[in-house]
Design a protein around this motif. Structure first.
Motif, short mmCIF file in Angstrom:
data_model
loop_
_atom_site.label_atom_id
_atom_site.label_comp_id
_atom_site.label_asym_id
_atom_site.label_seq_id
_atom_site.Cartn_x
_atom_site.Cartn_y
_atom_site.Cartn_z
N UNK A 117 0.97 -1.17 -0.01
CA UNK A 117 -0.10 0.31 0.17
C UNK A 117 0.97 0.97 0.03
N UNK A 118 0.55 2.24 -0.81
CA UNK A 118 1.31 3.39 -0.95
C UNK A 118 0.47 4.65 -1.22
N UNK A 119 1.21 5.76 -0.94
CA UNK A 119 0.42 6.87 -1.09
C UNK A 119 1.18 8.05 -1.77
N UNK A 120 0.44 8.93 -2.56
CA UNK A 120 1.28 10.06 -3.18
C UNK A 120 0.47 11.21 -3.28
N UNK A 121 1.16 12.22 -3.23
CA UNK A 121 0.43 13.51 -3.30
C UNK A 121 1.49 14.63 -3.90
N UNK A 122 0.86 15.89 -4.22
CA UNK A 122 1.67 17.08 -4.84
C UNK A 122 2.10 17.72 -3.63
N UNK A 123 3.24 17.80 -3.05
CA UNK A 123 3.81 18.56 -2.01
C UNK A 123 3.33 20.13 -2.11
N UNK A 124 3.72 20.47 -3.34
CA UNK A 124 3.73 22.18 -3.13
C UNK A 124 2.42 22.63 -4.03
N UNK A 125 1.46 21.56 -4.05
CA UNK A 125 0.09 22.25 -4.56
C UNK A 125 -0.70 22.95 -3.33
N UNK A 126 -1.27 24.30 -3.79
CA UNK A 126 -2.06 24.98 -2.70
C UNK A 126 -3.47 24.05 -2.51
N UNK A 127 -4.02 24.46 -1.51
CA UNK A 127 -5.32 24.05 -1.32
C UNK A 127 -5.63 22.55 -0.92
N UNK A 128 -4.99 22.04 -0.28
CA UNK A 128 -5.28 20.54 -0.08
C UNK A 128 -5.44 19.58 -1.43
N UNK A 129 -4.22 19.33 -1.93
CA UNK A 129 -4.14 18.45 -3.11
C UNK A 129 -4.58 17.13 -2.97
N UNK A 130 -5.26 16.56 -3.73
CA UNK A 130 -5.64 15.27 -3.80
C UNK A 130 -4.42 14.15 -3.31
N UNK A 131 -5.05 13.26 -2.72
CA UNK A 131 -4.32 12.16 -2.36
C UNK A 131 -4.45 11.07 -3.09
N UNK A 132 -3.19 10.15 -3.49
CA UNK A 132 -3.44 9.10 -4.57
C UNK A 132 -3.02 7.93 -3.61
N UNK A 133 -3.93 6.91 -3.30
CA UNK A 133 -3.76 5.52 -2.64
C UNK A 133 -3.67 4.58 -3.48
N UNK A 134 -2.82 3.61 -3.28
CA UNK A 134 -2.75 2.31 -4.22
C UNK A 134 -2.59 1.34 -3.29
N UNK A 135 -3.32 0.28 -3.57
CA UNK A 135 -3.33 -1.13 -2.77
C UNK A 135 -2.94 -2.13 -4.09
N UNK A 136 -1.83 -2.88 -3.75
CA UNK A 136 -1.46 -3.77 -4.93
C UNK A 136 -1.21 -5.11 -4.17
N UNK A 137 -1.82 -6.32 -4.96
CA UNK A 137 -1.77 -7.52 -4.31
C UNK A 137 -0.33 -8.12 -4.85
N UNK A 138 0.29 -8.53 -3.87
CA UNK A 138 1.59 -9.04 -4.20
C UNK A 138 1.47 -10.44 -4.79
N UNK A 139 2.50 -10.66 -5.99
CA UNK A 139 2.82 -11.82 -6.42
C UNK A 139 3.73 -12.57 -5.60
N UNK A 140 3.42 -13.27 -4.43
CA UNK A 140 4.36 -13.85 -3.51
C UNK A 140 4.51 -15.28 -4.02
#
Ligand SMILES: C[S@@+](CC[C@H](N)C(=O)[O-])C[C@H]1O[C@@H](n2cnc3c(N)ncnc32)[C@H](O)[C@@H]1O
Length: 188
Positions: free
Chosen positions: A165-188
């Motif tokens: 699971x990870x998250x990504x965002x635009x750190x220098x965007x004003x006004x609470x930029x969107x958050x991107x969350x990702x959940x990947x099912x591992x090939x174990x």
């Protein structure tokens, strides 16, 4: 610079395109809205794949039908995505959520943290190995801020041996930029 992204969704789709092939696969759009993301998923799975879409608003589904017509490989449900588990799917390769309310629509009809995580949980159980859930979340309004907190703590609880699971965002965007969350099912 090879690529410039003007939105979180553009980045998310690029990420998915670069890292996955959904050709012939099953995908779910958890928040159909006006159908832009459904259209992208339809393109990604191609004519041999299938896209299932959920939205609670009939207006949204009508707008999507107007945009996309009635391709055989698209099934739309006027239902909450928290009810995913009541439908029959083959193993799912991709689930996309663009949370919040319809742009220029009724802001009170917004996704909610509690039901969103019910849906993510159900989606994670339907996911095939190597599959992915992408969630775009908007902390710029009260419901959305709370929803981000729900999503984040839910994703942090998945067993790291089975999911990434990870998250990504635009750190220098004003006004609470969107958050991107990702959940990947591992090939174990
Ligand atoms: C940001 S919009 C989605 C935009 C859309 N993906 C597009 O391409 O136009 C969020 C959508 O989530 C829908 N929604 C709200 N609660 C929901 C729920 N529990 N289940 C499914 N959809 C829901 C809203 O009706 C709204 O259309």
């Amino acid at each position: 610079m090879k690529h410039e992204f003007n939105s979180a969704m553009a980045f998310s789709k690029f990420y998915l395109q670069q890292n996955y092939s959904f050709e012939g696969e099953v995908a779910i759009d958890g928040t159909v809205g006006n159908g832009h993301d459904t259209e992208w998923l339809l393109h990604a799975v191609g004519t041999t794949g299938h896209v299932y879409g959920f939205d609670i608003q009939s207006d949204a589904l009508e707008a999507t039908r107007t945009r996309l017509g009635r391709p055989e490989n698209l099934t739309l449900h006027q239902d909450g995505h928290e009810n995913l588990m009541h439908y029959d799917f083959d193993k799912v390769a991709c689930v996309l959520y663009n949370l919040g309310y319809l742009p220029r629509g009724d802001k009170s009809i917004s996704t909610q943290g509690t039901t969103t995580i019910q849906s993510i949980q159900a989606a994670s159980e339907l996911l095939k190995v190597g599959g992915v859930i992408m969630i775009l979340a908007y902390p710029g309004h009260d419901v959305g801020k709370e929803e981000c907190e729900w999503v984040e703590s839910h994703l942090a609880d998945y067993d790291q041996r089975k999911f990434q699971a990870w998250k990504f965002t635009f750190l220098n965007q004003k006004n609470n930029p969107p958050l991107m969350y990702c959940l990947e099912k591992r090939r174990t």
